[in-house]
Design a protein around this motif. Sequence first.
Motif, PDB file in Angstrom:
ATOM      1  N   PRO A  23       0.805  -1.224   0.000  1.00 50.89           N
ATOM      2  CA  PRO A  23       0.000   0.000   0.000  1.00 50.89           C
ATOM      3  C   PRO A  23       0.843   1.281   0.000  1.00 50.89           C
ATOM      4  O   PRO A  23       0.291   2.380   0.026  1.00 50.89           O
ATOM      5  N   VAL A  24       2.178   1.119  -0.016  1.00 53.11           N
ATOM      6  CA  VAL A  24       3.081   2.275   0.028  1.00 53.11           C
ATOM      7  C   VAL A  24       4.163   2.121  -1.033  1.00 53.11           C
ATOM      8  O   VAL A  24       4.387   1.029  -1.568  1.00 53.11           O
ATOM      9  N   LYS A  25       4.850   3.227  -1.315  1.00 52.29           N
ATOM     10  CA  LYS A  25       5.944   3.210  -2.290  1.00 52.29           C
ATOM     11  C   LYS A  25       7.224   2.703  -1.638  1.00 52.29           C
ATOM     12  O   LYS A  25       7.421   2.789  -0.436  1.00 52.29           O
ATOM     13  N   ALA A  26       8.119   2.150  -2.468  1.00 54.88           N
ATOM     14  CA  ALA A  26       9.477   1.756  -2.060  1.00 54.88           C
ATOM     15  C   ALA A  26       9.477   0.725  -0.931  1.00 54.88           C
ATOM     16  O   ALA A  26      10.368   0.726  -0.076  1.00 54.88           O
ATOM     17  N   GLN A  27       8.500  -0.177  -0.961  1.00 53.90           N
ATOM     18  CA  GLN A  27       8.450  -1.254   0.032  1.00 53.90           C
ATOM     19  C   GLN A  27       9.200  -2.468  -0.516  1.00 53.90           C
ATOM     20  O   GLN A  27       8.923  -2.928  -1.629  1.00 53.90           O
ATOM     21  N   THR A  28      10.145  -3.014   0.255  1.00 57.03           N
ATOM     22  CA  THR A  28      10.851  -4.219  -0.170  1.00 57.03           C
ATOM     23  C   THR A  28      10.107  -5.460   0.309  1.00 57.03           C
ATOM     24  O   THR A  28       9.358  -5.419   1.299  1.00 57.03           O
ATOM     25  N   LEU A  29      10.303  -6.570  -0.391  1.00 57.66           N
ATOM     26  CA  LEU A  29       9.693  -7.835   0.009  1.00 57.66           C
ATOM     27  C   LEU A  29      10.212  -8.269   1.368  1.00 57.66           C
ATOM     28  O   LEU A  29       9.451  -8.742   2.226  1.00 57.66           O
ATOM     29  N   GLY A  30      11.512  -8.123   1.579  1.00 50.38           N
ATOM     30  CA  GLY A  30      12.092  -8.519   2.860  1.00 50.38           C
ATOM     31  C   GLY A  30      11.567  -7.708   4.021  1.00 50.38           C
ATOM     32  O   GLY A  30      11.488  -8.202   5.151  1.00 50.38           O
ATOM     33  N   GLY A  31      11.176  -6.457   3.762  1.00 54.19           N
ATOM     34  CA  GLY A  31      10.638  -5.631   4.828  1.00 54.19           C
ATOM     35  C   GLY A  31       9.284  -6.105   5.324  1.00 54.19           C
ATOM     36  O   GLY A  31       8.901  -5.802   6.456  1.00 54.19           O
ATOM     37  N   VAL A  32       8.549  -6.874   4.484  1.00 55.12           N
ATOM     38  CA  VAL A  32       7.243  -7.385   4.902  1.00 55.12           C
ATOM     39  C   VAL A  32       7.411  -8.515   5.910  1.00 55.12           C
ATOM     40  O   VAL A  32       6.662  -8.617   6.880  1.00 55.12           O
ATOM     41  N   SER A  33       8.403  -9.374   5.684  1.00 50.81           N
ATOM     42  CA  SER A  33       8.649 -10.499   6.593  1.00 50.81           C
ATOM     43  C   SER A  33      10.147 -10.777   6.625  1.00 50.81           C
ATOM     44  O   SER A  33      10.659 -11.625   5.888  1.00 50.81           O
ATOM     45  N   PRO A  34      10.891 -10.067   7.475  1.00 50.37           N
ATOM     46  CA  PRO A  34      12.357 -10.158   7.467  1.00 50.37           C
ATOM     47  C   PRO A  34      12.898 -11.549   7.781  1.00 50.37           C
ATOM     48  O   PRO A  34      14.023 -11.875   7.357  1.00 50.37           O
ATOM     49  N   LEU A  35      12.147 -12.385   8.506  1.00 46.62           N
ATOM     50  CA  LEU A  35      12.678 -13.686   8.929  1.00 46.62           C
ATOM     51  C   LEU A  35      12.244 -14.832   8.004  1.00 46.62           C
ATOM     52  O   LEU A  35      12.435 -15.992   8.335  1.00 46.62           O
ATOM     53  N   THR A  36      11.658 -14.514   6.843  1.00 47.02           N
ATOM     54  CA  THR A  36      11.318 -15.542   5.853  1.00 47.02           C
ATOM     55  C   THR A  36      12.582 -15.981   5.118  1.00 47.02           C
ATOM     56  O   THR A  36      13.489 -15.170   4.875  1.00 47.02           O
ATOM     57  N   LEU A  37      12.656 -17.266   4.751  1.00 47.93           N
ATOM     58  CA  LEU A  37      13.786 -17.804   3.997  1.00 47.93           C
ATOM     59  C   LEU A  37      13.958 -17.012   2.702  1.00 47.93           C
ATOM     60  O   LEU A  37      12.974 -16.633   2.063  1.00 47.93           O
ATOM     61  N   SER A  38      15.205 -16.785   2.290  1.00 48.84           N
ATOM     62  CA  SER A  38      15.504 -15.839   1.213  1.00 48.84           C
ATOM     63  C   SER A  38      14.882 -16.196  -0.132  1.00 48.84           C
ATOM     64  O   SER A  38      14.642 -15.318  -0.964  1.00 48.84           O
ATOM     65  N   ASP A  39      14.590 -17.473  -0.389  1.00 49.69           N
ATOM     66  CA  ASP A  39      14.029 -17.853  -1.693  1.00 49.69           C
ATOM     67  C   ASP A  39      12.518 -18.060  -1.642  1.00 49.69           C
ATOM     68  O   ASP A  39      11.930 -18.655  -2.544  1.00 49.69           O
ATOM     69  N   LYS A  40      11.868 -17.553  -0.592  1.00 55.27           N
ATOM     70  CA  LYS A  40      10.420 -17.752  -0.420  1.00 55.27           C
ATOM     71  C   LYS A  40       9.624 -16.449  -0.559  1.00 55.27           C
ATOM     72  O   LYS A  40       8.580 -16.265   0.046  1.00 55.27           O
ATOM     73  N   TYR A  41      10.155 -15.533  -1.399  1.00 56.59           N
ATOM     74  CA  TYR A  41       9.425 -14.327  -1.799  1.00 56.59           C
ATOM     75  C   TYR A  41       9.098 -14.502  -3.281  1.00 56.59           C
ATOM     76  O   TYR A  41       9.997 -14.411  -4.133  1.00 56.59           O
ATOM     77  N   LEU A  42       7.834 -14.778  -3.611  1.00 60.51           N
ATOM     78  CA  LEU A  42       7.496 -15.210  -4.968  1.00 60.51           C
ATOM     79  C   LEU A  42       6.493 -14.272  -5.630  1.00 60.51           C
ATOM     80  O   LEU A  42       5.647 -13.665  -4.973  1.00 60.51           O
TER      81      LEU A  42
END
Length: 449
Positions: A23-42
């Motif tokens: 809902p905002v600009k310049a949001q990273t995937l990692g910022g949504v869930s920092p402790l998720t495994l690195s290859d699980k942002y799809l």
Amino acid sequence: GNITYKRNSVDIRQADYVYWSAPVKAQTLGGVSPLTLSDKYLSWETTKWVANPSTSFMTAGKGYIIRGPETFSNTVRTPYTASFIGVPNNGTIAGETAVPSTYYLIGNPYPSALSADDFINANLFLVGTMYFWTHNTPVVLGPSYKYNSDDYATYNLSGGAGTQKAPSGGAAGTNINVPSGYIAAGQSFFMGAKAAGSISFANSMRRAANNNGQFFKPAGASKTADLEKNRVWLDMTNEEGAFKQILVGYIEGATNDYEDMYDGLTFDGNKYIDFYSINNASKLVIQGRALPFADTDAVPLGYRTAVEGNFTISLSDADGKLSTQAVYLEDKTTGTLSDLRAANYTFATAAGTFPDRFVLRYTNKTLGTGDFENTENGILVSVKDKTVKVQSSKEAIQEVAVFDISGKLLLDKKKVGANELQVSNLQAGNQVLLVNVTLENGFKTSRKI
């Protein structure tokens, strides 16, 4: 300037994916869930899931799925709160450019609820049914995690159908994850494209904060009455937990033909069960039908089960004129007609696909006037030298539809307007066929040849 927008997801396990949008600009995937495994942002790219770096910025209007934090349990569901930090998205926003016959994972780009109806009406090149992930079925753990595609709740202009059974003793239709018609901030969903076009969002689609509570967890949701809607929800269940819900509605703007804005195809993703209404051979989880509603209408219902045993069909909820209308289920195998307002209907079945066993009805009289026995005896369906002949001695024939045993429509002859119809050169080999006959007075019957 920047805001911090917090969104509570449904309670999840480590293996669960949540469908997000920014809902905002310049949001990273990692910022949504920092402790998720690195290859699980799809993200969904045309035909497949594609992994994205956690440092990738989320595109406005595009959906992403992110697995739960690695610190979460895989046996106990836990609440998760995501924080989106940045300048809030506002104004007209262009999403992906769609090509026909392709599905897209679309996200609400605003920090407020989005009207599903307004979005559908503004993007008419999209197939008008939305599919929302609900986390209903536990993930099958192992070397390859398995997710159940029947866990998509559905919504179109007719309304929504959920994936979760109401709690024992609860009021009909309560605490089921039926889409409310408002897409929460941070929520994404699937839609297919039937033509080329650019997915678009506008401030006029946005709604107030009191419509922003449903992020696919059981919760009360507000509803609108912009269009006349008279709807009934039916559930098919068994004691082992199988569940499928369907919606049949009589909706302002709908017709009795297939229309993707009012009719939603079943995904048929559940390994064990599928339950659907039928319209022109389409298997529908949502079916919108024309107004005015008449209690002489009848809607064929079919199902598929991978297991034999007892199943139950029940009336989950109803609204509009159907909130007080009698609702009956005809079982053509047993020859019974059951009042679903009086009691649920339990039946035994073998494993298999049964496209013509049940009919949804609204009166216990097959004809509003006249004699059922005489009318039924006055219809003759015969076949000779591969020519099918349908004859009615008392009433003119309105429509004849021929299906094979799998439910595939082979012929649909409308507006017959005569007491006899002959069909030759039917493209069918040696097999059993189902002939559905509708008379001008609304009486319907089905014969096997």
